[in-house]
Design an enzyme around this catalytic site. Sequence first.
Site, PDB file in Angstrom:
ATOM      1  N   THR A 299       0.809  -1.223   0.000  1.00  0.00           N
ATOM      2  CA  THR A 299       0.000   0.000   0.000  1.00  0.00           C
ATOM      3  C   THR A 299       0.838   1.267   0.000  1.00  0.00           C
ATOM      4  O   THR A 299       0.405   2.317  -0.457  1.00  0.00           O
ATOM      5  CB  THR A 299      -0.938   0.018   1.224  1.00  0.00           C
ATOM      6  OG1 THR A 299      -0.137  -0.164   2.399  1.00  0.00           O
ATOM      7  CG2 THR A 299      -1.981  -1.086   1.137  1.00  0.00           C
TER       8      THR A 299
ATOM      9  N   ASP B 233     -42.067   2.847 -46.175  1.00  0.00           N
ATOM     10  CA  ASP B 233     -40.884   2.599 -46.993  1.00  0.00           C
ATOM     11  C   ASP B 233     -41.113   3.382 -48.288  1.00  0.00           C
ATOM     12  O   ASP B 233     -42.254   3.706 -48.608  1.00  0.00           O
ATOM     13  CB  ASP B 233     -40.764   1.097 -47.276  1.00  0.00           C
ATOM     14  CG  ASP B 233     -39.620   0.786 -48.225  1.00  0.00           C
ATOM     15  OD1 ASP B 233     -38.521   1.294 -47.979  1.00  0.00           O
ATOM     16  OD2 ASP B 233     -39.836   0.065 -49.210  1.00  0.00           O
TER      17      ASP B 233
ATOM     18  N   ASP C  12     -37.571  -4.826 -45.775  1.00  0.00           N
ATOM     19  CA  ASP C  12     -38.489  -4.245 -44.781  1.00  0.00           C
ATOM     20  C   ASP C  12     -38.958  -5.280 -43.769  1.00  0.00           C
ATOM     21  O   ASP C  12     -39.526  -4.924 -42.737  1.00  0.00           O
ATOM     22  CB  ASP C  12     -39.740  -3.665 -45.470  1.00  0.00           C
ATOM     23  CG  ASP C  12     -39.395  -2.611 -46.507  1.00  0.00           C
ATOM     24  OD1 ASP C  12     -38.473  -1.830 -46.229  1.00  0.00           O
ATOM     25  OD2 ASP C  12     -40.031  -2.576 -47.565  1.00  0.00           O
TER      26      ASP C  12
ATOM     27  N   CYS D 100      23.505  24.250 -35.592  1.00  0.00           N
ATOM     28  CA  CYS D 100      23.589  24.890 -34.277  1.00  0.00           C
ATOM     29  C   CYS D 100      24.341  23.966 -33.319  1.00  0.00           C
ATOM     30  O   CYS D 100      24.755  22.865 -33.687  1.00  0.00           O
ATOM     31  CB  CYS D 100      22.199  25.183 -33.737  1.00  0.00           C
ATOM     32  SG  CYS D 100      21.210  23.691 -33.585  1.00  0.00           S
TER      33      CYS D 100
ATOM     34  N   CYS E  95      15.578  18.912 -29.319  1.00  0.00           N
ATOM     35  CA  CYS E  95      14.800  18.375 -28.184  1.00  0.00           C
ATOM     36  C   CYS E  95      15.075  16.888 -28.006  1.00  0.00           C
ATOM     37  O   CYS E  95      15.269  16.401 -26.884  1.00  0.00           O
ATOM     38  CB  CYS E  95      13.293  18.585 -28.408  1.00  0.00           C
ATOM     39  SG  CYS E  95      12.833  20.284 -28.717  1.00  0.00           S
TER      40      CYS E  95
END
Length: 1431
Positions: free
Chosen positions: A18, A975, A1236, A288, A185
């Site tokens: 726990t 219908d 139908d 860079c 990044c």
Amino acid sequence: MDPSVDVNSVTISVEGMTCSSCVWTIEQQIGKLSGVHHIKVSLEEKCATIIYDPKLQTPKTLQEAIDDMGFDAILNHPNPLPVLTDTVFLTVTASLSPPWDHIQSTLLKTKGVTDIKISPQQRTAVVTIIPSVVTANQIIELVPDLSLDIGTLEKKSGTCEDYSMAQAGEVMVKMKVEGMTCHSCTSTIEGKIGKLQGVQRIKVSLDNQEATIVYQPHRITVEEIKKQIEAAGFPAFIKKQPKFLKLGAIDIERLKNTPVKSSERPQQRSPSCTNDSAVTFIVDGMHCKSCVSNIESALSTLQYVSSVVVSLENRSAIVKYNASLVTPETLRKAIEAISPGQYRVSFPSEVESTSNSPSGSSLHKIPLNIVSQPLTQETVINIDGMTCNSCVQSIEGVISKKAGVKSIRVSLANGNGTVEYDPLLTSPETLRKAIEDMGFDATLSGIYSVLVALMAGKAEVRYNPAVIQPPMIAEFIRELGFGATVIENADGGDGILELVVRGMTCASCVHKIESTLTKHRGIFYCSVALATNKAHIKYDPEIIGPRDIIHTIESLGFKASLVKKDRSASHLDHKREIRQWRRSFLVSLFFCIPVMGLMIYMMVMDHHLETLHHNQNISQEEMIHIHSSMFLERQILPGLSIMNLLSFLLCVPVQFFGGWHFYIQAYKALKHKTANMDVLIVLATTIAFAYSLVILLVAMYERAKVNPITFFDTPPMLFVFIALGRWLEHIAKGKTSEALAKLISLQATEATIVTLDSDNILLSEEQVDVELVQRGDIIKVVPGGKFPVDGRVIEGHSMVDESLITGEAMPVAKKPGSTVIAGSINQNGSLLIRATHVGGDTTLSQIVKLVEEAQTSKAPIQQFADKLSGYFVPFIVIVSIATLLVWIIIGFLNFEIVEAYFPGYNRSISRTETIVRFAFQASITVLCIACPCSLGLATPTAVMVGTGVGAQNGILIKGGEPLEMAHKVKVVVFDKTGTITHGTPVVNQVKVLVESNRMSRNKILAIVGTAESNSEHPLGAAITKYCKKELNTETLGTCTDFQVVPGCGISCKVTNIEGFLHKNNWKIEENNIKNASLVQIDASNEQPSTSSSIIIDAQLSNSLNSQQYKVLIGNREWMIRNGLVINNDVDDSMNEHERKGRTAVLVAVDDELCGLIAIADTVKPEAELAVHTLKSMGLEVVLMTGDNSKTARSIASQVGITKVFAEVLPSHKVAKVKQLQEEGKQVAMVGDGINDSPALAMANVGIAIGTGTDVAIEAADVVLIRNDLLDVVASIDLSRKTVKRIRINFVFALIYNLVGIPIAAGVFMPIGLVLQPWMGSAAMAASSVSVVLSSLFLKLYRKPTYENYELHARSQMGQKSPSEISVHVGIDDTSRNSPKLGLLDRIVNYSRASINSLLSDKRSLNSIGTSEPDKHSLLVGDCREDDDTAL
């Protein structure tokens, strides 16, 4: 590593922790155990990773130790993993001799040290350690007198043969990293996380925004890695739960050959051990400092690189490396391979070397990858634009050379490539871009195949979990405008096969079959019964099919065949019940007729005596004497008359044989603590019979002179009426099963399975039972054949009649890639299809299932009589008992009253007996008069008459339920095709596009009629019919070279037109002369004089007939394909027709556009009036159709319906009806097609048009024999009249009961109203007769005529403008005139849908207006159509 030293690692799941305190307790307790070197417990992952000495501990003892602490420990992987140990050589630095015993005991107590060997002579110690737990530096810190022996360590680290062992405890995790914008990044994250202790490797992908990390869970947890990424400023989420890496033998071999720098072993290099060289590279493409650190960090991870210096200003990189392990060329490629792959690397002039590099035979063993990684993944990339095998070769050649690509297989047929790659080196997106750079269209769907089950409303998608997840797939479907949710239990379910196996003789045969089958992949279970010769097999239909299983059994020497399934719907026919009630009725009727005769005779005689008594003043005694002297009243034995004996003999069979089922039903009802009609019937008949029998026996015992009044006539009469009602009810119910039998008969029984070779050449054909067709089989369907299963066309072109499913009259063009539906009919071309849905998954099977469910799940309407008798029965029983008790009390208190009113009071009987008999007689009279016979008749008689009257008026009503329900209907759903419209196309307009002096209208009609006379398409038939009618002829010209292109149009050559036209013109001219009114009728360019017309005809016939016309008839695409230009006026005209739901067809003669023909399914003339009348009756009217929204809106506006549901599938029609019912509305559905039938069965009242399909007629509750929509109105009107009549019947029935019961009970005795039991019976009979007569009044019903309806409606009718109509597409209630999407979304979605539709060629161009729903409309409301409403 000393082979004798063995160290293992095991991971145990721990439940019940726990907090951090639990973690600490476990680590402390287990860490103290002898043989445990290290333990790491993770609270988040609920597991403990323990490194231990297998001589002292086992995984089982460790699990038990954790269990004993009160936690639940589960050993998921009982096989422990070997852990890498390392040997550290230590030498003594102090001049004095060190305390060896102290050193040994200190080191052995240290966690991570497994063994120590001391050599005092050489002043060295060899320590075996677990590098993942303790490092060499930590050992030196513990024992300051010792230092590392560098030479031996360097030798040791030169080889890495046991790295594979270290790998065993590694775990890979994938994390979603948000907020990355550039490669700077990614390198920041890779640099920072890569330095953490326990992180082995990390690869960050900017394209996928994810990080793949391999780490050691006993040194670092996922949570810690996640926190570190977040500390760098990027939100991170765990995508996939960590997985232990599983290594095969090949991977371990590869690892042995792969030098990897271990981050957790600080090593000092010695010039004596290494062979270093330096090389300078010119690096272009750096922008860079991020690029600089990117290259430096990537190269410094390589084992063979000792230092890297990158200069941005000089565009250079100086690399120091081990020349015995690697070449400068390999380093150059390694720099070029660094993500994002933009650096171009070259040598300045020549390589500077500080020492000679040895000949590099082994140099090429080093892989070119930066970091080797044993895990590979597969991705499928869809590639468009490949034309031949050369394209395949070039793609495979280029991509296989890419970093991280292990293998690539490109399939020209499937238009895709399967690439196996290393996820740490490349990503699917990178590979996709690489293929696109080669000039092909590449898409990364991650989806391998999609199968949609139309009726079940499910899609089965095979996908690559590395590329796409189920929620994303569901989102794609939702973007198309359909609701989609992921079904978790997506396994298709096991197939179950029942076989009859012949030829088995003993138990060994059974074992042979069972053992052979269970060895087969895909068979889960097999059980063979020798006694019944049956085999029951469960299998995975994805892997194996029924045919394979039968072949396997037959190869063992046995005969196997399918257990023939009963293809009829026998479980739903009511044959048993019909038989039972028919028998019951006939038995009751046979005995009832004589009883009724006797009763009538006695009633007539009693009436005659009464008149004598009044007219001739005969005394009571004389009357009794005359009565007893009648033949039937003569006594055979004292107290037993002929009448009573005959009545008894006739009553017994009816009571016990005719009434048997009533007793059973009544018993069941009472068992469930309910009282229904059956209980009351049984109660009344049993008491009447028992009472009659008792008083007859008493009279015989007493040798009575006066015959007792018995009630033996009650049971037969009661049972006859009730049994008849039940019999008729079950006959009506039985009819419903015929619908299913018809539906099932649509299913093909056999299929032709073909075998093709790799070049799609037919090798063999085989006829098999349709149940043996397996998914993936290739099936041949010939023209006119039924499709046995749902599938996808792989070869051939044809038109297919799918009116079965869609209800639309137009055939649908099918080409390779199109889907076909089981039960639909192939028309003109042979097709090869690949089965996608077989057995119970086919669309037809789903319709059968829907009809079955609707019929079985529709709760029967509880008859009003049943409800009433639920209260009526207990009430009458209580009244009857009360009457008995009250009269007994009155009798004992005041005997004179009983004496005065007891008919046939015999003074010889004791007073007590007289009182009891009188009281019992009164209570029986109450039960008799209250008998529910009239209540029972109130409904069935009205229903019988109502249905009869309906049948005379062309309205077939199946039983009482629909008749009762129809008056409650609040919504009528129509219908479209075949119900509101005729269902067949008709030519609406012919527009001539050339001047009449160049080509007359009649000439165009003659040419078009002739050309289309060879077409089987309904549009062609409609055109030919119209032309013949307009030209007033049955014969047309001659058509040759006829060609049809499904979905486009026809081309042919037409001759013999002029002669025919001249004859026609001459006939007209002649007719005009006869009528003496010369009116020029046709705009023909030549009108010869009548006198010479015959001669001209004779002379010119040869030359004229030889003239040949080249004819093209079809849609826009067909004209454009044949090089014709369609100007804007014609295009606008076509668009206008299409907006009205018509199909516009162009006609070109000799490469010139001559005409435009508009064809549409026309509205029935009475439709508008019927809709208006229904609305005036207070009903809501809805139009529901599978057709597209344009056509639906156009039809709705013509008939005045304002609510429309378009593009609705049969299963969705059912759902829509359910939805309306859930709103508390009673729904009537009016339809005509098989599509139908499920909705007709589901609706409260299903109304089928008689010209519709058999299945629809069977599924419906009401059938209109005439194809007249006004009969829908009449059926509801008749229902209302019938229900009104039923209510009047109940009033009649109840009046008798409510007035008669108090009289029978003796309430009105003081005023002289005395009712004897036979009078009670007479009253009961009278109530029954009055109810029947009341029902017969329905015979006077007259159906309102067309003129009547028109008269009422004339003033208010009018067409609706499109803005008054709300159109809903599909099942969702999103109205088309209020799109929810923003403008940008609409534009994006619309363009996406347009591109998709162009790619997949979904639109069936032959039926723009009528057949194929326009898929664009699923996303955005059609602008032209909705302008007036959307604004």
